[in-house]
Design a protein around this motif. Structure first.
Motif, PDB file in Angstrom:
ATOM      1  N   PHE A  83      -4.657  -3.403  -1.766  1.00 51.88           N
ATOM      2  CA  PHE A  83      -3.271  -3.983  -1.999  1.00 51.88           C
ATOM      3  C   PHE A  83      -3.678  -5.947  -2.293  1.00 51.88           C
ATOM      4  CE2 PHE A  83      -6.322  -4.960   1.761  1.00 51.88           C
ATOM      5  CZ  PHE A  83      -6.458  -6.250   1.311  1.00 51.88           C
ATOM      6  N   VAL A  90      -7.225   2.794   0.251  1.00 57.49           N
ATOM      7  CA  VAL A  90      -6.014   2.035  -0.559  1.00 57.49           C
ATOM      8  C   VAL A  90      -6.136   0.169  -0.839  1.00 57.49           C
ATOM      9  CG1 VAL A  90      -3.449   1.932  -0.440  1.00 57.49           C
ATOM     10  CG2 VAL A  90      -4.480   3.675   0.260  1.00 57.49           C
ATOM     11  N   THR A  98       0.618  -1.509   0.109  1.00 58.85           N
ATOM     12  CA  THR A  98      -0.024   0.488   0.236  1.00 58.85           C
ATOM     13  C   THR A  98       0.405   0.955  -0.183  1.00 58.85           C
ATOM     14  OG1 THR A  98       0.084  -0.134   2.548  1.00 58.85           O
ATOM     15  CG2 THR A  98      -1.768  -0.904   1.310  1.00 58.85           C
TER      16      THR A  98
END
Length: 299
Positions: free
Chosen positions: A183, A181, A147
């Motif tokens: 991942f 975010v 991230t």
């Protein structure tokens, strides 16, 4: 009546923690900067903040240069003290021009340090155990690299902030700006192993929702993350100094090196300004140049 300097400093720290909602890391750094400045005032026998003028401010900054502080550190200290004086000026009418008149030192043109892929693999290799600590460290390292989030953001993540179905994590960035975010599968597998096997055992009887915990089951702190990364570096026998931001730098450098566009990387990093992200293009360009010089027959 104006309180004593120490009380004013305590009021300011409470203000940025509770009212401004600064991150725990920022509050800690500003508090250290303020304590350093108050110690300077004590050494100079300055007992009233009204006595702090431009000359005193210049003397303090000169001391910082003499102690070989980096320009970025000096700039941060000026910002912290300037913010403190703005606060007490608003609340108590104390003159706040001394540090307003100071220029921030120009930043040193230093490129961010990052890991090459083979170095990073060595770090991951030393987390391959199946004990509770290794599972936690692997999940922590995978999430940081997947991230590019800041350590201050990492330690504030709660279990419910991770969406395993969509593969995204909710992060509270600078200025309490929320972002999501993504991942990948490596981080997902590591997180599942940690959350299902390691975290419950590390938690013992503790009751809180922080994602990452220390060996006592308490929420992991910024300092704890630094300790973990230092330990991994030692186990991997990598002869360099690591900072948590190196993982963030590596994330950005590897993305840009693989062809990601600058705007996307800016969004992922949570940078307010594109100029903050552009420094990573200098890294990739320099890496290409060095590769060319080392491999081209007529370089």
């Amino acid at each position: 009546m104006i309180p004593e300097i120490k009380q004013l400093a305590d009021e300011y720290v409470s203000h940025i923690r509770l009212e401004k909602n600064y991150s725990s890391y920022t509050v800690s750094e500003y508090e250290k900067d303020l304590q350093d400045f108050l110690l300077f005032l004590q050494e100079e026998q300055i007992g009233q903040l009204d006595d702090v003028d431009y000359g005193v401010a210049r003397l303090y900054v000169t001391r910082l240069y003499n102690r070989s502080y980096a320009r970025t550190s000096i700039s941060r200290k000026i910002s912290a003290i300037r913010s403190f004086f703005t606060f007490i000026s608003t609340r108590y009418g104390i003159e706040d021009q001394a540090f307003r008149l100071l220029y921030h030192p120009r930043k040193e043109e230093r490129l961010p340090a990052f890991f090459y892929q083979q170095e990073l693999e060595k770090l991951f290799d030393v987390t391959m155990g199946e004990d509770f600590r290794s599972l936690r460290d692997r999940a922590l390292l995978e999430l940081l690299y997947a991230t590019g989030i800041r350590v201050g953001e990492l330690v504030e993540i709660e279990v419910q902030d991770v969406d395993h179905y969509l593969g995204i994590v909710k992060v509270m960035g600078k200025g309490r700006k929320e972002r999501f975010v993504p991942f990948g599968s490596f981080a997902e597998d590591a997180l599942q192993d940690y959350i299902n096997s390691s975290r419950p055992m590390l938690m013992k009887q503790k009751k809180h929702s922080s994602l990452f915990v220390n060996l006592r089951g308490d929420p992991l702190t910024d300092r704890g993350v630094r300790y973990i990364l230092d330990d991994l570096m030692e186990k991997a026998a990598l002869h360099t100094t690591i900072t948590p931001h190196m993982i963030r730098h590596t994330f950005a450098t590897h993305l840009l090196g693989a062809g990601a566009d600058l705007r996307s990387v800016q969004e992922l990093l949570g940078h307010s300004h594109l100029s903050s992200t552009q420094v990573y293009t200098h890294i990739t360009n320099e890496h290409l140049r060095q590769t060319y010089l080392q491999t081209h027959p007529r370089a």
